[in-house]
Design an enzyme around this catalytic site. Structure first.
Site, PDB file in Angstrom:
ATOM      1  N   ASP A 260      34.838  43.030  38.268  1.00 51.90           N
ATOM      2  CA  ASP A 260      35.301  43.480  36.962  1.00 51.90           C
ATOM      3  C   ASP A 260      35.701  42.296  36.078  1.00 51.90           C
ATOM      4  O   ASP A 260      36.365  41.360  36.540  1.00 51.90           O
ATOM      5  CB  ASP A 260      36.522  44.390  37.199  1.00 51.90           C
ATOM      6  CG  ASP A 260      37.110  44.914  35.911  1.00 51.90           C
ATOM      7  OD1 ASP A 260      36.395  45.624  35.190  1.00 51.90           O
ATOM      8  OD2 ASP A 260      38.290  44.620  35.622  1.00 51.90           O
ATOM      9  N   GLU A 302      30.264  42.451  36.026  1.00 51.04           N
ATOM     10  CA  GLU A 302      30.539  43.140  34.758  1.00 51.04           C
ATOM     11  C   GLU A 302      30.677  42.076  33.670  1.00 51.04           C
ATOM     12  O   GLU A 302      31.736  41.499  33.467  1.00 51.04           O
ATOM     13  CB  GLU A 302      31.820  43.966  34.823  1.00 51.04           C
ATOM     14  CG  GLU A 302      31.893  44.923  33.647  1.00 51.04           C
ATOM     15  CD  GLU A 302      33.238  44.986  32.929  1.00 51.04           C
ATOM     16  OE1 GLU A 302      33.319  45.706  31.924  1.00 51.04           O
ATOM     17  OE2 GLU A 302      34.195  44.312  33.342  1.00 51.04           O
TER      18      GLU A 302
HETATM   19  C1  GLC Z   1      36.749  46.229  32.511  1.00 53.73           C
HETATM   20  C2  GLC Z   1      36.751  47.732  32.647  1.00 53.73           C
HETATM   21  C3  GLC Z   1      37.681  48.330  31.636  1.00 53.73           C
HETATM   22  C4  GLC Z   1      39.071  47.766  31.812  1.00 53.73           C
HETATM   23  C5  GLC Z   1      39.029  46.223  31.793  1.00 53.73           C
HETATM   24  C6  GLC Z   1      40.335  45.632  32.236  1.00 53.73           C
HETATM   25  O1  GLC Z   1      36.197  45.804  31.327  1.00 53.73           O
HETATM   26  O2  GLC Z   1      35.447  48.225  32.524  1.00 53.73           O
HETATM   27  O3  GLC Z   1      37.711  49.731  31.736  1.00 53.73           O
HETATM   28  O4  GLC Z   1      39.903  48.222  30.788  1.00 53.73           O
HETATM   29  O5  GLC Z   1      38.040  45.726  32.675  1.00 53.73           O
HETATM   30  O6  GLC Z   1      40.449  45.635  33.632  1.00 53.73           O
END
Ligand code: GLC
Length: 621
Positions: A260, A302
């Site tokens: 993430d 991500e």
């Molecule tokens: C990522 C997730 C999102 C979250 C962020 C902070 O971008 O997809 O939903 O708010 O991380 O952890």
């Protein structure tokens, strides 16, 4: 470990140890911490279950397993979908009926509900949220999934911990060892320096990149929400401990781990604190650690950034980083095309992706749990059409809120930043395609079109190389859920608009072609089936776009093993006539079996075709 396992581990580690040591020392220059890491790699490798060790061997022999066109994913919140992990296990037959064989579970680790960010504020990386079950339930789910041929994916939230994490609590009490795992500052001067160069992630719901902690009289870095404290990866203790957490979770039976917000993990004063070279060093080390301890697991990065920043996260052929990355630009460009009914930018984007080496595999999607950010190629839009970024974003947001003439969308803004004129957009696929409006108005003709358009967008997404990921509820055309507005813990975050509870009553009609949900469910099923069984959809296929002579139409070609498939997608409310002079002879509609020539072919409003032609050589086989 048995003697054989010992040899296997030594082989795996010897493949990487030189590079791993090199990178670790370059970053941390700490040999005792490196020795500790290596010992832990051994321990975690030894702890893997027999079934997972077998899976590791199988996948080492078939390292490209995740590139198969027979994989279809679905992402879901466990509580919304099935109350808890055991409930989810019982829903696996439904998931299989939907044609899905990869589950991405939204964050399910321990978190404090008042400060959770949908689970992205983790209070304990080794405990499951009690209302969702236990680690044993997770292991059991993974085991049953594997028996059914379903892969499991989870999030690893590595940029930050929750303020309720044990480390954060100790840091808050002034324990220097733990303070050094975060970014603590007693006076505002350094935070102010950072603010000069670091953009804001949530400018309206969580402005600024630091939070003042009045009880301990310190600022702490919080790039996301104030309760999500950024971890300091310059501290090798943070890297080591987070890797142990990663391996602990991998050992519960994960097949894919989503890292993430990974571009944010390295902070450096005077920079934007995004995509720093050290981030790549860390991801490369993770990839090696992964291959040493749990080679059946793959890394999904991500990286929600513009394409030039995304692709480097694949690493190089010799030194790969992530296995998979989100195709975020194609996603938002698709929605731009929905609003403008002009496919030129989308075509350009698809051409750019298709020109990348076939080794790079993307995760394709229409909607996910987050908002749609309008990260389009504005330079090109401006150069060619004089489009202004701020005005265009405003148009898109107006369109998807249903404020523009002939828009049937129902969406809501997210982080509407008055100062920059920037805002993002929330809503389910069905609501953005007009299904919500048509249902509310009981307009059958409009519903027909909205359902068809929903399928057309999915069909377009399925034609892209990579793993398609459905957003749970989309398979039944589930519309927005406005109940979040009544929940004080959620009301400020409009992403909950598309994070509603699964409406299981819709599934009663999943085979009923008289209902919108049945049409979408069966329609998607047919597409998933075709995609999974036809060679032209394989990762190895050649992919190109075709000139349609009409900006409202997009056409994609795919070819592999004697099978050519041409997909044609109509983004407009008008029936269109198209001619492809290079594609002679009869084509077969893969969904209806009807035959067509690609000359003067009529494409229904909002509709699509998957047209197939097999060459002579293929017919003989
Ligand atoms: C990522 C997730 C999102 C979250 C962020 C902070 O971008 O997809 O939903 O708010 O991380 O952890």
């Amino acid at each position: 470990m048995t003697k054989e396992e010992e040899i296997l581990f030594q082989n795996r580690i010897s493949r990487h140890i030189d590079e791993l040591r090199w990178l670790y020392m370059e970053l941390y220059d700490n040999s005792s911490m490196f020795a500790e890491l290596c010992q832990k790699l051994y321990d975690f490798a030894a702890e893997r279950s027999e079934a997972l060790k077998k899976r590791d061997l199988e996948r080492e022999a078939n390292p490209e397993w995740y590139k198969s066109n027979s994989i279809t994913g679905m992402m879901m919140y466990i509580d919304n979908f099935a109350v808890n992990l055991n409930g989810l296990r019982e829903k696996l037959p439904y998931i299989q009926q939907a044609g899905v064989n990869l589950l991405h579970l939204m964050p399910f680790l321990d978190t404090v509900p008042e400060r959770s960010d949908g689970g992205y504020a983790v209070a304990d990386f080794r405990t499951v949220r009690t209302d969702l079950g236990t680690m044993e339930d997770l292991e059991k789910l993974a085991m049953v999934c594997h028996k059914k041929g379903i892969n499991l994916c989870m999030d690893f939230v590595m940029n930050h911990t929750s303020q309720d994490h044990e480390w954060a609590k100790k840091a808050r009490q002034g324990d220097g060892e733990y303070m050094s795992r975060y970014f603590f500052f007693s006076d505002p001067s350094i935070p102010a320096e950072y603010e000069k160069t670091v953009p804001q992630v949530f400018p309206t719901t969580a402005p600024g990149n630091f939070t003042w902690l009045d009880d301990c009289k310190h600022y702490v870095m919080t790039s996301f929400y104030p309760y999500q404290w950024d971890l300091n990866y310059q501290n090798p203790r943070v890297f080591n401990e987070m890797m142990y957490n990663f391996l602990f979770l991998a050992n519960k039976g994960m097949d894919m781990i989503r890292i993430d917000a990974v571009p944010y993990i390295w902070k450096e004063l005077g920079t934007d604190c995004r995509n720093r070279p050290q981030v790549h060093t860390i991801v490369r080390m993770m990839r090696m650690i992964n291959e040493i301890v749990c080679p059946s697991v793959i890394l999904l990065g991500e990286v929600v950034m513009e394409p030039v920043k995304v692709v480097p996260y694949f690493g190089t052929i010799d030194k790969p980083e992530c296995h998979l990355l989100y195709n975020v630009t194609t996603m938002c460009t698709t929605w731009h095309t929905v609003a403008t009914k002009d496919t030129r930018l989308l075509r350009r984007q698809l051409d750019a992706v298709n020109a990348l080496p076939k080794k790079y595999v993307f995760l394709n999607y229409l909607r996910c749990h987050d908002d749609i950010g309008w990260g389009l190629d504005y330079e090109w839009l401006n150069l060619n059409f004089g489009i202004d970024e701020v005005l265009h974003k405003r148009y898109l947001n107006d369109y998807f809120q249903g404020f523009v003439d002939n828009s049937t969308s129902r969406g809501e803004l997210y982080n509407d930043d008055i100062t920059s004129g920037d805002a993002r957009l929330c809503g389910t696929t069905a609501s953005l395609c007009g299904i919500e409006k048509a249902g509310f108005e009981q307009d059958h003709i409009a519903m027909e079109r909205a359902v068809l358009f929903d399928l057309t967008l999915h069909a377009m997404m399925f034609m892209q190389t990579g793993i398609p990921m459905l957003y749970s509820g989309d398979e039944l055309a589930q519309v927005n859920d406005y109940s979040y507005k009544k929940d004080p813990k959620k009301a400020a975050d409009s992403r909950y608009l598309h994070r509603g509870r699964m409406k299981w009553e819709l599934s009663k009609h999943m085979h009923d072609l008289e209902t919108p949900e049945g049409k979408v469910f069966c329609g998607l099923n047919a597409l998933i089936d075709l995609r999974g069984t036809c060679p032209a959809f394989s990762t190895q296929a050649d992919v190109w776009t075709l000139d349609t002579g009409d900006n409202g139409l997009l056409a994609i070609g795919r070819y592999a093993s004697g099978q050519k498939v041409i997909g044609i997608f109509n983004f407009t409310e008008w029936e269109k006539i198209v001619t492809f002079s290079h594609d002679q002879g009869e084509f077969r509609d893969m969904l209806t079996g009807k035959h067509y020539l690609l000359q003067n072919l009529s494409v229904p409003a909002y509709g699509f075709y998957y047209l197939e032609q097999k060459n002579e050589e293929n017919k003989k086989n």
